[in-house]
Structure formats: C-alpha cells, structure tokens
Scaffold this motif. Structure first.
Motif, PDB file in Angstrom:
ATOM      1  N   MET A   1       0.848  -1.204   0.000  1.00 20.34           N
ATOM      2  CA  MET A   1       0.000   0.000   0.000  1.00 20.34           C
ATOM      3  C   MET A   1       0.879   1.248   0.000  1.00 20.34           C
ATOM      4  O   MET A   1       2.036   1.220   0.390  1.00 20.34           O
ATOM      5  N   GLU A   2       0.255   2.339  -0.414  1.00 24.25           N
ATOM      6  CA  GLU A   2       1.015   3.586  -0.459  1.00 24.25           C
ATOM      7  C   GLU A   2       1.388   4.048   0.948  1.00 24.25           C
ATOM      8  O   GLU A   2       0.885   3.569   1.941  1.00 24.25           O
ATOM      9  N   ASP A   3       2.225   5.043   0.954  1.00 20.00           N
ATOM     10  CA  ASP A   3       2.776   5.593   2.170  1.00 20.00           C
ATOM     11  C   ASP A   3       1.760   6.525   2.845  1.00 20.00           C
ATOM     12  O   ASP A   3       1.293   7.471   2.241  1.00 20.00           O
ATOM     13  N   LYS A   4       1.431   6.229   4.100  1.00 17.58           N
ATOM     14  CA  LYS A   4       0.470   7.086   4.808  1.00 17.58           C
ATOM     15  C   LYS A   4       1.173   8.304   5.378  1.00 17.58           C
ATOM     16  O   LYS A   4       2.112   8.174   6.143  1.00 17.58           O
ATOM     17  N   LEU A   5       0.703   9.482   5.014  1.00 18.92           N
ATOM     18  CA  LEU A   5       1.298  10.696   5.569  1.00 18.92           C
ATOM     19  C   LEU A   5       0.571  11.062   6.859  1.00 18.92           C
ATOM     20  O   LEU A   5       1.160  11.496   7.829  1.00 18.92           O
ATOM     21  N   LEU A   6      -0.728  10.850   6.832  1.00 22.76           N
ATOM     22  CA  LEU A   6      -1.540  11.299   7.944  1.00 22.76           C
ATOM     23  C   LEU A   6      -2.536  10.204   8.285  1.00 22.76           C
ATOM     24  O   LEU A   6      -3.166   9.634   7.398  1.00 22.76           O
ATOM     25  N   GLU A   7      -2.636   9.895   9.580  1.00 16.79           N
ATOM     26  CA  GLU A   7      -3.663   8.944   9.996  1.00 16.79           C
ATOM     27  C   GLU A   7      -4.552   9.641  11.001  1.00 16.79           C
ATOM     28  O   GLU A   7      -4.066  10.161  12.004  1.00 16.79           O
ATOM     29  N   ILE A   8      -5.815   9.664  10.731  1.00 19.38           N
ATOM     30  CA  ILE A   8      -6.757  10.265  11.665  1.00 19.38           C
ATOM     31  C   ILE A   8      -7.535   9.120  12.293  1.00 19.38           C
ATOM     32  O   ILE A   8      -8.170   8.338  11.579  1.00 19.38           O
ATOM     33  N   LYS A   9      -7.446   9.008  13.618  1.00 24.53           N
ATOM     34  CA  LYS A   9      -8.041   7.847  14.296  1.00 24.53           C
ATOM     35  C   LYS A   9      -9.068   8.295  15.308  1.00 24.53           C
ATOM     36  O   LYS A   9      -8.730   8.970  16.283  1.00 24.53           O
ATOM     37  N   HIS A  10     -10.297   7.915  15.082  1.00 27.07           N
ATOM     38  CA  HIS A  10     -11.400   8.192  16.016  1.00 27.07           C
ATOM     39  C   HIS A  10     -11.390   9.633  16.516  1.00 27.07           C
ATOM     40  O   HIS A  10     -11.536   9.892  17.703  1.00 27.07           O
ATOM     41  N   LEU A  11     -11.223  10.536  15.617  1.00 30.14           N
ATOM     42  CA  LEU A  11     -11.153  11.945  15.991  1.00 30.14           C
ATOM     43  C   LEU A  11     -12.530  12.453  16.417  1.00 30.14           C
ATOM     44  O   LEU A  11     -13.527  12.242  15.734  1.00 30.14           O
ATOM     45  N   LYS A  12     -12.559  13.119  17.580  1.00 33.29           N
ATOM     46  CA  LYS A  12     -13.800  13.722  18.060  1.00 33.29           C
ATOM     47  C   LYS A  12     -13.535  15.172  18.423  1.00 33.29           C
ATOM     48  O   LYS A  12     -12.508  15.474  19.038  1.00 33.29           O
ATOM     49  N   GLN A  13     -14.423  16.018  18.037  1.00 34.16           N
ATOM     50  CA  GLN A  13     -14.312  17.416  18.415  1.00 34.16           C
ATOM     51  C   GLN A  13     -15.688  17.871  18.873  1.00 34.16           C
ATOM     52  O   GLN A  13     -16.592  18.066  18.056  1.00 34.16           O
ATOM     53  N   TYR A  14     -15.859  17.992  20.197  1.00 29.66           N
ATOM     54  CA  TYR A  14     -17.142  18.456  20.725  1.00 29.66           C
ATOM     55  C   TYR A  14     -16.969  19.877  21.228  1.00 29.66           C
ATOM     56  O   TYR A  14     -15.920  20.245  21.728  1.00 29.66           O
ATOM     57  N   PHE A  15     -18.018  20.656  21.106  1.00 33.99           N
ATOM     58  CA  PHE A  15     -17.998  22.000  21.680  1.00 33.99           C
ATOM     59  C   PHE A  15     -19.024  22.079  22.808  1.00 33.99           C
ATOM     60  O   PHE A  15     -20.015  21.345  22.795  1.00 33.99           O
ATOM     61  N   ASN A  16     -18.795  22.957  23.768  1.00 33.69           N
ATOM     62  CA  ASN A  16     -19.696  23.169  24.908  1.00 33.69           C
ATOM     63  C   ASN A  16     -19.987  21.853  25.630  1.00 33.69           C
ATOM     64  O   ASN A  16     -21.136  21.523  25.891  1.00 33.69           O
ATOM     65  N   ILE A  17     -18.940  21.128  25.960  1.00 38.66           N
ATOM     66  CA  ILE A  17     -19.130  19.814  26.567  1.00 38.66           C
ATOM     67  C   ILE A  17     -19.845  19.930  27.907  1.00 38.66           C
ATOM     68  O   ILE A  17     -19.518  20.790  28.722  1.00 38.66           O
ATOM     69  N   THR A  63     -11.155  16.747  21.185  1.00 42.67           N
ATOM     70  CA  THR A  63     -11.782  16.229  22.392  1.00 42.67           C
ATOM     71  C   THR A  63     -11.217  14.848  22.703  1.00 42.67           C
ATOM     72  O   THR A  63     -10.885  14.537  23.830  1.00 42.67           O
ATOM     73  N   SER A  64     -11.138  14.007  21.685  1.00 38.86           N
ATOM     74  CA  SER A  64     -10.410  12.749  21.826  1.00 38.86           C
ATOM     75  C   SER A  64     -10.037  12.246  20.445  1.00 38.86           C
ATOM     76  O   SER A  64     -10.438  12.803  19.438  1.00 38.86           O
ATOM     77  N   GLY A  65      -9.254  11.195  20.411  1.00 38.22           N
ATOM     78  CA  GLY A  65      -8.803  10.665  19.139  1.00 38.22           C
ATOM     79  C   GLY A  65      -7.404  11.148  18.816  1.00 38.22           C
ATOM     80  O   GLY A  65      -6.801  11.930  19.563  1.00 38.22           O
ATOM     81  N   GLN A  66      -6.872  10.628  17.726  1.00 35.09           N
ATOM     82  CA  GLN A  66      -5.488  10.907  17.383  1.00 35.09           C
ATOM     83  C   GLN A  66      -5.350  11.407  15.961  1.00 35.09           C
ATOM     84  O   GLN A  66      -6.097  11.010  15.081  1.00 35.09           O
ATOM     85  N   VAL A  67      -4.389  12.274  15.763  1.00 36.10           N
ATOM     86  CA  VAL A  67      -3.992  12.653  14.418  1.00 36.10           C
ATOM     87  C   VAL A  67      -2.507  12.343  14.319  1.00 36.10           C
ATOM     88  O   VAL A  67      -1.700  12.955  15.011  1.00 36.10           O
ATOM     89  N   LEU A  68      -2.163  11.333  13.531  1.00 32.55           N
ATOM     90  CA  LEU A  68      -0.755  10.975  13.397  1.00 32.55           C
ATOM     91  C   LEU A  68      -0.206  11.536  12.097  1.00 32.55           C
ATOM     92  O   LEU A  68      -0.718  11.237  11.023  1.00 32.55           O
ATOM     93  N   PHE A  69       0.822  12.367  12.233  1.00 32.76           N
ATOM     94  CA  PHE A  69       1.476  12.924  11.058  1.00 32.76           C
ATOM     95  C   PHE A  69       2.848  12.280  10.965  1.00 32.76           C
ATOM     96  O   PHE A  69       3.654  12.422  11.884  1.00 32.76           O
ATOM     97  N   ASN A  70       3.110  11.541   9.912  1.00 40.79           N
ATOM     98  CA  ASN A  70       4.344  10.766   9.807  1.00 40.79           C
ATOM     99  C   ASN A  70       4.540   9.883  11.024  1.00 40.79           C
ATOM    100  O   ASN A  70       5.653   9.725  11.526  1.00 40.79           O
TER     101      ASN A  70
END
Lengths: 311, 355
Positions: A1-17, A63-70
């Motif tokens: 498979m191609e090279d992953k530059l960015l992996e976004i894993k279970h990203l959550k962004q809540y406002f006014n929690i 809020t939770s989750g990961q953003v992996l860059f390289n």
C-alpha cells in the motif's frame, strides 16, 4: 500500500461539553491521507468538514482521538520547538482571501512571516529572494512584493495566500474552501495552480469544499460528511459512479450540471436519516464494500451494499 | 408573447475618485411574460448594476443613468421619480438578494415583514394581511406557518430565510422578480429545493424572472434564455440550448470550458480564462475581451465588434462571426457538447445599430 502521511483515528471534536448546547461537530471520524494525494472532503455547511480540517492542524484541541502525522501525534503536550516543527510541515489556505491577509502588512512581509519565524533565511537579501521566487511560483511578480493586500483582486489574493503557505516548504496543505469566494473564470486558474504545485513539489492536500464538481476534478479520493460523521469514503470516480450511502446519492443528485438537457430530466433523491432503521444494538461503522470504498453502515446494509456494488 | 420589459441601449456610470466607471455600457434586451432570463458574468461585469438600475436602486449620485430607456409595461422607468418608484417596487417588480441574513430585518418578526408589503400595496387590514402572510409561508414550503409567522429571522435556517425572502418578494404578486444570486450562499441540497420552489411558483403565478448568477449549472436548471455579460455589455444572448450547445462568443466558450464536468478526465488541465477583467474607468479600445481572448484578431484591438444574429433568438457580439473572419475551433470541452440546432440561420447576420 502507499505511504500514509496522515492517519486520523477516532477523531472527536465536541464544543460546549456538558452543557445543554453541546455540539458534536466531529464525531468519531477515522481516515488516512496518503503521501502525494488529494483527499476531498465534502458535505453541507455545519457537517463538520471545516472543523475536521482545523482540528487536524491543531487550531482546535481535539476532544479525543489521534492525528498521526508521519507516525507522530499532532495533539497532546508539546514543547515549543516540537510545535514549530509541525507548523512548518502543515499549512492552511483559507476560504476568504479578503479576511485572511493582514491589511496592514505588505505582501513581502505576509509571505515572509513564516520564513522569519522559522529562521529559514540568512539575512535580508536571501529573505527577499525567497519572496520573489514564491511570488513567481504562484504566478505573480516581483513588483507585487511591496504592495498591500487591498491592491489585489480576489484571485491574486488567493495566490498570495498560497505563496504564504508554501513559504515554509510544507508537506501537507489543508485548503478550506479555497475557491468558493472566487469567480468561475478565476477558480480554474487557482485550481490549475494548485495542481501544478502538487506535481512539482509532491504536496499532499486535504481539499475541503462544497462544490462537488470541482472536488471531483481535483481529488484522488473523496470523503462525504454528514452531521459530524464520515458516511462514505471512496476513490473520486468510484464515488460518482457507485455512490452507496443514501446521503451521498442525495448530494450527488442535487448538483446542477451545466447541461440544460440533463437538468430538464433530473430527479432529485431525498435523504431521510430515519430510513436506515438502525436497531438499538446494531453496530454502525465504516465498512469496506470494495477495495478502498468505505461506507458507514450496519451489518445488514453492508451485505446489501455489497450486492448492489457494480464493478 | 407579451413583452413586459424592454431595455434599450442602457448606459449607467458612477462618478468615483479617479474618474467615471462605466458599469453598464449600452445594453439591449427584452423580457417576455412568464420566462426566466439568466444573466451570467463574473464580478464587476455589471450584472448587479443592471438589475439594480431596473429597480432604480443605485445611489444617485454617484450613479447616473447616462443614456437609454427601460420600458416596463411600455412605461419608461428611467424618467420616474422616487415617489412613483415606490408604487412599483415591491408591487410590480420585486427582488430577492444573495444573503438572506442581511436582507431581512433582524428586529422584526418574519410575519410582519411580509405583512408590510400587503399593508402598503394591497390595502389589506392587518388581520387579513396576517392570514395572507401565513398562506404565503405555507406556499413557499415553510412547515408550521402559524407558529413561524411570529418568529424572528434568527430562528430560521439559511434555506428557510431565503424562503421567507421569496414569500416577501411574491406577496404583492409582482409581474417581474429579480433574483440576485439567490442560492449562492446555500448548500447544494438546499439550493436545489429553492430552485424547484421558484420554478413551481413561477408556473403558478406566471411571473417573469431575471436570475443573476455565476453558476452555469444553476443557469442550465432555471433559465429559458441566457444573457452573458462582460465588461458592462451583453456579449451573447440566446435560448439556454443555444448558449450551452451552440455558443459563439469566445468568452462564453471560456466560461463553459473553465467548469469541470462530472465526466471530465481529471488529469487534463482546466481551460482557465487568463488574466482579469478590464478596468471600466478606461474601457479598452475595441473589444473589451480582446486582451484575454486567445482568438483575438487585430481588429479586436481597434474596433468594437457589432452584434451578429445567429438565429431568431441568438445574438453574439464578436468579430469571429464576420464573413471575413478565419474559422476557429472552440475549446475541446465546448466542442464535445456542440450540436446543430435547427433554428440557426445559414449565415450570421449583422444587426444594424440601434435595434
């Protein structure tokens, strides 16, 4: 498979929690972006596509989750030098070329701001040479360096915005509706420029927009968002030929095409979120119905979509 | 068919610091009852000024109608006083704007804003007007109109606000509706709903619509006829089929080719129109589009092209249609859609000035 530059894993962004007006702007979104590709992100306003972009580049704290860059997490505690490193590799182009350039700074200072912060030029002469070079890359010229943003048209300002993003030699650019505010004839100029830069510099783009025909044109893969969820992710051509999720179908059926004949016969498909009839314990998630084609669905729908899918 | 609007050689300019901007430079067109004319062109082409002039909404000064006539039901609007215009605006001609948030009054209930029109132009009693307002909200597809009529604009979503705007515009049964980019601020799905609504209401009320937009997809959807504007002039006008399937002006070609179609190959480059529109304080000599036109000939820089007639309904302002002009091929993306239309004349005919 191609090279992953960015992996976004279970990203959550809540406002006014915790408050009654809590908003789940981005709700458990996962996807990867490969090196050198353009990923388009579409959806109606308020679906969370811009928030996704802004959270990836850490304009918001997730809020939770990961953003992996390289392979490294973008979020979480960071020292200033680590932050600087990320900021250099990821840049953003904004929608409104009128609001995103400081009216009190000259074009040279706007473009060189990143160069100064990251100390990329030794001395004034080199700094100006870099600025001239960048102006030429985006189709402007040297004489423009000492002018102010108000002296430029919308298309030219967007070019300045692109030059500013390129100044720190990023690997990844998030373009948040970069052409929505421009005229049709100018849109094509900016899109062609972005494609040219990608070819020459091997850039990776996340292209956020609501104009589906332009997204299809520029993207290798497209993600469709609806109410904070990614509902379908597929290669651009495949998404148009084989849209599976009913929301994607309804979105595609709503685009007006510049062809009077097809407009006369067009039938719009309506999307009703209640039509899924998800049971209480049913697990709804992204499932791969064909290589690279993911749909947000339940187990039952998954079987159904797989039989519907045309090669 | 009955003509409701005739614009004849209209010229509008603005006095600004640094000179006189000639925003509209000699425009001719007719509008028939019950039809939709789409006006396309980029920002600064004068399409909004043209339509604000028809409503006499341009500030004077600095704006000035320097020549021509606007005949609405045979009467010249240019000569009307402000007092006389009040009787026409909202009643005979009404307008829908691009941004529904800034064009509704945030401090007034939506129902009251509709009733305002009815009280002024229809001499209704307030109770009767309120009932009519509810009816209008229902007509434009707003659910629970009895409740909505007492709400404020901020309680409405973007699409709902635009529906409320349409209800206000249609309250007095105008014979002409000017829609200035009414769907540009909306999402595609909402846009499709609003366009369907407008077409539906047009059928019911037989209103004529001038629809300003820069989205060619929307044009193909709503228009009966299309006028393409560039630098304050109409450079091509024809039925929607003629403009999309048999365009003749290089600017129209440029517009059509710069839009990616859904079936286009994304490896090929978009045919962008190079450069930017001209400065209208000093309109260029000759054809205003010449500097950006890859098909420009020597004469384009010398003399302004006349209108040529291609069919009963199709006109284009380009030297390329002159019998002595060389044959040129339009861009690939345009050629793919080209087809022969039966109504086309054998040869383009030069239109005499002052038509």
């Amino acid at each position: 498979m191609e090279d992953k530059l960015l992996e976004i894993k279970h990203l959550k962004q809540y406002f006014n929690i915790g408050r009654p007006n809590q908003v789940k702007a981005v709700d458990d979104v996962s996807f990867d972006i490969y090196r050198g590709e353009t990923l388009g992100l579409v959806g109606e306003s308020g679906c969370g596509k811009s928030t996704t972009g802004r959270t990836i580049i850490r304009l918001y704290d997730a809020t939770s989750g990961q953003v992996l860059f390289n392979g490294e997490n973008v979020h979480g505690k960071k020292s200033n030098s680590e932050l600087k490193k990320f900021n250099r590799k990821m840049q953003m182009i904004f929608q409104d070329p009128y609001a995103s350039l400081n009216p009190r700074m000259t074009v040279a200072d706007i473009i060189a701001e990143g160069i100064d912060i990251h100390g990329l030029a030794k001395g004034k002469k080199e700094r100006m040479e870099r600025v001239y070079e960048l102006l030429e890359t985006v189709g402007l010229n040297k004489e423009h360096a000492n002018r102010y943003p108000h002296e430029f048209s919308g298309g030219q300002r967007q070019r300045i915005g692109i030059a500013r993003a390129l100044a720190v030699e990023p690997e990844f650019i998030i373009a948040d509706e970069p052409i929505s505010a421009l005229d049709v004839s100018i849109q094509a100029q900016v899109v062609n420029l972005m494609k040219k830069l990608q070819r020459e510099k091997g850039l990776t783009y996340l292209f956020i927009a609501h104009d589906l025909s332009m997204v299809k044109y520029i993207s290798d893969r497209i993600g469709v968002m609806y109410f904070g969820k990614l509902v379908e992710l597929a290669p651009a051509d495949d998404l148009y030929k084989n849209a599976m999720h009913p929301y994607t179908k309804s979105l595609l059926s709503a685009i007006p095409l510049p062809d009077p004949e097809s407009e006369r016969t067009r039938r719009r498909i309506l999307y009703d979120p209640a039509s899924h009839h998800y049971g209480e314990n049913e697990k709804v998630e992204m499932r791969e119905i064909a290589p690279g084609h993911l749909v947000y669905c339940s187990e039952n729908e998954f079987e159904q979509y797989k039989t519907q899918y045309k090669k | 068919m009955e003509k409701i609007l005739e614009v004849k050689d209209l010229k509008v300019s603005f006095q600004v610091y640094g000179g006189e901007v000639q925003a509209v430079r000699g425009i001719n067109f007719d509008l028939y009852k019950g039809e939709t004319l789409a006006v396309v062109g980029e920002s600064g082409s004068g399409k909004s000024v043209l339509n604000q002039t028809i409503m006499k909404l341009i500030p004077m000064p600095p704006g000035k109608i320097t020549g021509g006539q606007i005949l609405f039901h045979g009467q010249d609007i240019v000569k009307k006083t402000d007092k006389e215009m009040e009787k026409i605006r909202g009643k005979e001609i009404s307008m829908i704007f691009q941004d529904p948030m800034t064009s509704l009054n945030p401090t007034m209930k939506v129902g009251h804003q509709i009733m305002e029109v009815l009280l002024k132009h229809q001499n209704m009693k307030s109770q009767q007007a309120k009932e009519r307002a509810i009816e209008l909200l229902r007509l434009v597809g707003i659910p629970m109109p009895e409740k909505r009529v007492n709400q404020y604009p901020h309680e409405f979503s973007g699409g709902m606000r635009q529906r409320a705007m349409i209800a206000i515009a249609l309250a007095a049964n105008p014979s002409l509706l000017i829609a200035d980019e009414p769907t540009t601020a909306l999402d595609v799905t909402i846009q499709a709903q609003i366009l369907e609504l407008m077409k539906d209401l047009q059928k019911k009320m037989d209103t004529s619509i001038i629809f300003i937009t820069h989205d060619l997809g929307v044009v193909a959807n709503v228009a009966d006829r299309v006028a393409v504007m560039y630098a304050g002039q109409i450079v091509e006008i024809g039925t929607v089929d003629e403009i999309f399937y048999d365009p003749r002006h290089p600017y129209t070609w440029g517009l059509l080719a710069s839009m990616p179609s859904l079936d286009s190959d994304h490896k090929s480059e978009l045919a962008a129109i190079p450069g930017t529109p001209p400065d209208l304080t000093n309109p260029p000599k000759g054809d205003a589009f010449a500097a950006r036109n890859q098909y420009a000939m020597a004469i384009d820089f010398e003399e302004e092209p006349p209108m040529f007639q291609i069919s009963e309904t199709h006109f284009a302002k380009t030297w390329l249609l002159h019998p002595d002009a060389p044959k040129v091929e339009p861009p690939e993306a345009v050629k793919r859609k080209m087809r022969k239309l039966s109504s086309t004349f054998d040869k383009p005919v030069l239109v005499k000035e002052g038509k």
